[in-house]
Scaffold this active site. Structure first.
Site, PDB file in Angstrom:
ATOM      1  CE  LYS A 204      -4.152  -1.934  -0.090  1.00  0.00           C
ATOM      2  NZ  LYS A 204      -5.096  -1.708   0.910  1.00  0.00           N
ATOM      3  NE  ARG A 239      -7.325  -8.715  -1.564  1.00  0.00           N
ATOM      4  CZ  ARG A 239      -7.086  -8.020  -2.339  1.00  0.00           C
ATOM      5  NH1 ARG A 239      -6.082  -6.934  -1.958  1.00  0.00           N
ATOM      6  NH2 ARG A 239      -7.404  -8.106  -3.539  1.00  0.00           N
TER       7      ARG A 239
END
Length: 260
Positions: A204, A239
């Site tokens: 991210k 994830r």
């Protein structure tokens, strides 16, 4: 949870698995590396992404699910916020819905309940196209915990059992860097009804902002650090893009946590 993006424009690997054959090969490789769940998505939810019609999303993901259903030993999850797509994916062989919209489609809990499927309810402020336009929270952890309580109650009312439900705070989905860091630090406070917590911090953008790095490959180390800390805080599902490296890091985290 290993990521398979059957998309043109996902933030870190868009286009790499758009061909169903490449998506299938990638999923099998992730399982071989230690993935317990394969998460298949057909619409990018990166900041600024444009929505994809349900019909196009299904054209992308259903051939992959049909093929993998008989090849994988681990369950398949469908990454979508559309109940129509989720229902088709479950009929094709998926067993879990990874709902990045957090039940914004009111039919989603009924679809999961009818299929007896797992449901991961994720928090997202706004929608992908606009979610990073000045998001603000007075108390990001408290607000998301309340969101989880409300969506849990809705899902139960729609016929789901507690055992079918997990929650994801939605790192990077309508949140500032400081919000993401605070959520990771206090993630144990988000647990509702003793249900599992999922975390999707892999690669991210906030990792690059904190570390001052530019290349996508430079986000692996920070991802491993975040996930090890999150495991110590009780997170159950991770994830990730890089399954093998995360499996190894989490094994070390588990060994330390279980040491005498």
């Amino acid at each position: 949870m290993g990521i398979v993006n059957v998309t043109l424009d996902s933030f870190s690997d868009g286009g790499k698995c758009l061909d169903p054959r490449e998506a299938v090969e990638h999923a099998l490789r992730l399982e071989a590396e230690g993935a317990d769940i394969i998460d298949i998505g057909g619409e990018s939810t990166r900041p600024g992404a444009e929505p994809v019609p349900a019909e196009e999303e299904m054209v992308r993901v259903l051939p992959v699910i049909w093929k993998l259903e008989s090849m994988l030993k681990c369950p398949i999850s469908i990454d979508t916020y559309k109940a129509e797509v989720a229902e088709a994916a479950l009929e094709a062989g998926a067993e879990i819905v990874n709902d990045v919209g957090g039940l914004r489609d009111p039919a989603m809990p009924e679809v999961a309940a009818k299929a007896g499927a797992g449901l991961v309810i994720m928090h997202m402020r706004g929608e992908p196209r606009t979610m990073q336009q000045a998001p603000e929270y007075e108390d990001v952890t408290g607000g998301i915990r309340e969101f989880f309580r409300q969506t849990f109650a809705r899902a139960i009312t729609c016929g789901m059992t507690p055992e079918q439900i997990a929650f994801d705070p939605g790192i990077g989905f309508g949140k500032r860097v400081e919000d993401n860091l605070s959520l990771i630090k206090r993630i144990g406070e988000l647990r509702v009804a003793d249900r599992p917590l999922a975390l999707g911090a892999s690669r991210k953008g906030f990792l690059a902002k904190v570390t001052g790095t530019k290349e996508m490959s430079e986000r692996l180390g920070p991802t491993l650090a975040v996930n090890a800390l999150a495991r110590a805080a009780g997170v159950n599902i991770f994830r990730v893009h890089d399954v093998l490296e995360n499996v190894r890091a989490l094994k070390i985290a588990e060994a330390v946590l279980n040491a005498s």
